[in-house]
Scaffold this motif. Structure first.
Motif, PDB file in Angstrom:
ATOM      1  N   PHE A   1       0.961  -1.245  -0.002  1.00  0.00           N
ATOM      2  CA  PHE A   1       0.162   0.120  -0.173  1.00  0.00           C
ATOM      3  C   PHE A   1       0.760   1.078   0.026  1.00  0.00           C
ATOM      4  N   MET A   2       1.824   1.151   0.910  1.00  0.00           N
ATOM      5  CA  MET A   2       2.886   2.129   0.847  1.00  0.00           C
ATOM      6  C   MET A   2       3.473   2.990  -0.290  1.00  0.00           C
ATOM      7  N   ILE A   3       3.785   1.686  -1.434  1.00  0.00           N
ATOM      8  CA  ILE A   3       4.684   1.673  -2.195  1.00  0.00           C
ATOM      9  C   ILE A   3       3.405   2.177  -4.158  1.00  0.00           C
ATOM     10  N   CYS A   4       2.495   2.109  -3.211  1.00  0.00           N
ATOM     11  CA  CYS A   4       1.420   2.232  -4.086  1.00  0.00           C
ATOM     12  C   CYS A   4       1.315   3.878  -4.094  1.00  0.00           C
ATOM     13  N   GLU A   5       0.766   4.598  -2.919  1.00  0.00           N
ATOM     14  CA  GLU A   5       1.171   5.343  -3.358  1.00  0.00           C
ATOM     15  C   GLU A   5       2.036   6.178  -3.047  1.00  0.00           C
ATOM     16  N   ASN A   6       3.323   5.744  -2.978  1.00  0.00           N
ATOM     17  CA  ASN A   6       4.342   6.554  -3.561  1.00  0.00           C
ATOM     18  C   ASN A   6       4.298   6.578  -5.494  1.00  0.00           C
ATOM     19  N   TYR A   7       3.722   5.359  -5.704  1.00  0.00           N
ATOM     20  CA  TYR A   7       3.717   5.349  -7.285  1.00  0.00           C
ATOM     21  C   TYR A   7       2.550   6.156  -7.574  1.00  0.00           C
ATOM     22  N   TYR A   8       1.244   6.315  -7.381  1.00  0.00           N
ATOM     23  CA  TYR A   8       0.497   7.620  -7.964  1.00  0.00           C
ATOM     24  C   TYR A   8       0.656   8.819  -6.996  1.00  0.00           C
ATOM     25  N   SER A   9       1.633   9.206  -6.305  1.00  0.00           N
ATOM     26  CA  SER A   9       2.363  10.674  -6.222  1.00  0.00           C
ATOM     27  C   SER A   9       3.619  10.659  -7.727  1.00  0.00           C
ATOM     28  N   ALA A  10       4.169   9.171  -7.497  1.00  0.00           N
ATOM     29  CA  ALA A  10       5.332   9.697  -8.506  1.00  0.00           C
ATOM     30  C   ALA A  10       4.573   9.893  -9.938  1.00  0.00           C
ATOM     31  N   ILE A  11       3.762   9.291 -10.349  1.00  0.00           N
ATOM     32  CA  ILE A  11       2.823   9.812 -11.758  1.00  0.00           C
ATOM     33  C   ILE A  11       2.881  11.307 -11.573  1.00  0.00           C
ATOM     34  N   LYS A  12       2.556  12.250 -10.918  1.00  0.00           N
ATOM     35  CA  LYS A  12       2.001  13.204 -10.978  1.00  0.00           C
ATOM     36  C   LYS A  12       3.149  14.258 -11.434  1.00  0.00           C
ATOM     37  N   THR A  13       4.323  14.098 -10.738  1.00  0.00           N
ATOM     38  CA  THR A  13       5.587  15.024 -10.524  1.00  0.00           C
ATOM     39  C   THR A  13       6.791  14.101 -10.931  1.00  0.00           C
ATOM     40  N   GLN A  14       7.623  13.414 -11.428  1.00  0.00           N
ATOM     41  CA  GLN A  14       8.845  12.138 -11.011  1.00  0.00           C
ATOM     42  C   GLN A  14       8.593  11.828 -12.518  1.00  0.00           C
ATOM     43  N   SER A  15      10.097  11.781 -12.859  1.00  0.00           N
ATOM     44  CA  SER A  15      10.357  11.958 -14.743  1.00  0.00           C
ATOM     45  C   SER A  15       9.755  10.537 -14.617  1.00  0.00           C
ATOM     46  N   PRO A  16       9.857   9.768 -15.835  1.00  0.00           N
ATOM     47  CA  PRO A  16       9.159   8.442 -16.315  1.00  0.00           C
ATOM     48  C   PRO A  16      10.478   7.221 -15.419  1.00  0.00           C
ATOM     49  N   HIS A  17      11.539   8.172 -15.388  1.00  0.00           N
ATOM     50  CA  HIS A  17      12.487   6.818 -15.196  1.00  0.00           C
ATOM     51  C   HIS A  17      12.264   6.918 -14.020  1.00  0.00           C
ATOM     52  N   GLN A  18      12.008   7.992 -12.876  1.00  0.00           N
ATOM     53  CA  GLN A  18      11.676   7.755 -11.773  1.00  0.00           C
ATOM     54  C   GLN A  18      10.488   6.462 -11.132  1.00  0.00           C
ATOM     55  N   ILE A  19       9.196   6.732 -11.868  1.00  0.00           N
ATOM     56  CA  ILE A  19       8.676   6.246 -12.169  1.00  0.00           C
ATOM     57  C   ILE A  19       8.090   4.825 -12.746  1.00  0.00           C
ATOM     58  N   GLU A  20       8.908   4.800 -13.411  1.00  0.00           N
ATOM     59  CA  GLU A  20       9.510   3.051 -13.158  1.00  0.00           C
ATOM     60  C   GLU A  20      10.176   2.731 -12.368  1.00  0.00           C
ATOM     61  N   ALA A  21      10.506   2.885 -11.945  1.00  0.00           N
ATOM     62  CA  ALA A  21      12.193   2.489 -10.207  1.00  0.00           C
ATOM     63  C   ALA A  21      10.802   2.037  -9.219  1.00  0.00           C
ATOM     64  N   ILE A  22       9.853   3.301  -9.177  1.00  0.00           N
ATOM     65  CA  ILE A  22       8.796   2.974  -7.955  1.00  0.00           C
ATOM     66  C   ILE A  22       7.824   2.075  -8.432  1.00  0.00           C
ATOM     67  N   ASP A  23       7.671   1.310 -10.027  1.00  0.00           N
ATOM     68  CA  ASP A  23       6.340   0.779 -10.482  1.00  0.00           C
ATOM     69  C   ASP A  23       7.609  -0.778 -10.279  1.00  0.00           C
ATOM     70  N   MET A  24       8.487  -0.934 -10.622  1.00  0.00           N
ATOM     71  CA  MET A  24       8.963  -1.810 -10.210  1.00  0.00           C
ATOM     72  C   MET A  24       9.614  -2.423  -9.053  1.00  0.00           C
ATOM     73  N   ALA A  25       9.423  -1.660  -7.725  1.00  0.00           N
ATOM     74  CA  ALA A  25       9.509  -2.174  -6.737  1.00  0.00           C
ATOM     75  C   ALA A  25       8.655  -2.511  -6.684  1.00  0.00           C
ATOM     76  N   ARG A  26       7.311  -1.694  -6.400  1.00  0.00           N
ATOM     77  CA  ARG A  26       5.918  -2.244  -6.125  1.00  0.00           C
ATOM     78  C   ARG A  26       5.584  -4.096  -7.395  1.00  0.00           C
ATOM     79  N   ARG A  27       5.571  -3.916  -8.139  1.00  0.00           N
ATOM     80  CA  ARG A  27       5.733  -5.187  -8.610  1.00  0.00           C
ATOM     81  C   ARG A  27       6.641  -6.553  -7.629  1.00  0.00           C
ATOM     82  N   GLY A  28       8.018  -5.795  -7.526  1.00  0.00           N
ATOM     83  CA  GLY A  28       8.120  -7.050  -6.760  1.00  0.00           C
ATOM     84  C   GLY A  28       7.863  -7.397  -5.526  1.00  0.00           C
ATOM     85  N   ILE A  29       6.993  -6.204  -5.006  1.00  0.00           N
ATOM     86  CA  ILE A  29       6.506  -6.344  -3.181  1.00  0.00           C
ATOM     87  C   ILE A  29       5.134  -7.158  -4.067  1.00  0.00           C
TER      88      ILE A  29
END
Length: 161
Positions: free
Chosen positions: A91-119
């Motif tokens: 849940f925490m990383i999903c919240e980070n992912y949805y926040s990152a979509i608004k402000t982060q670069s595609p590379h940063q979003i991809e890194a968070i999404d990879m961590a989300r998939r790993g969890i």
């Protein structure tokens, strides 16, 4: 040959009520995805297809597996305790992912999404281990079941007290 799959998932609203329209939507999507494609067989039972009734008893998830005509096949109780940390992290990383979509670069979003998939994979693997010798599922079905457990948990943790 038996049809080793789920054709329906029913949620006991008395013990697993959702906390609102968002939680209810998450549940419906998780159930739809699970029913759409799954491999689900009850160990030592060759009948199928199956209907999964989920309820909560003493903070444990009850898997009540039946045939389409409601004939009981198998029931077991799954402790949620081993999943709590993974679900919290998910849940925490999903919240980070949805926040990152608004402000982060595609590379940063991809890194968070990879961590989300790993969890999510970690939770799916744990679920497959916990189902071993009870239910035969493939990895994709385990992932979809874990998604449903998260959706059920979200409805419970966000429910008003």
């Amino acid at each position: 040959m038996a049809d080793k799959r789920l054709v329906a998932v029913e949620i006991d609203e008395d013990t697993l009520s959702s906390s609102g329209p968002d939680a209810e939507h998450e549940r419906r999507v998780a159930i739809f995805d699970l029913i759409e494609e799954n491999s689900f067989g009850v160990r030592d039972d060759d009948r199928g297809p199956y209907v999964l009734h989920l309820s909560m008893m003493e903070r444990k998830l009850v898997f009540d597996i039946r045939l389409e005509d409601q004939t009981k096949v198998h029931m077991f109780i799954l402790s949620i305790s081993p999943f709590r940390g993974i679900i919290r992290d998910y849940f925490m990383i999903c919240e980070n992912y949805y926040s990152a979509i608004k402000t982060q670069s595609p590379h940063q979003i991809e890194a968070i999404d990879m961590a989300r998939r790993g969890i999510h994979n970690e939770g799916s693997n744990l679920l497959a281990e916990r189902l071993e010798n009870k239910i035969d599922v493939d990895f994709d079905t385990s992932r979809r079941l874990f998604t449903l457990i998260c959706a059920l948990h979200a409805g419970q943790t966000r429910a008003p007290t």
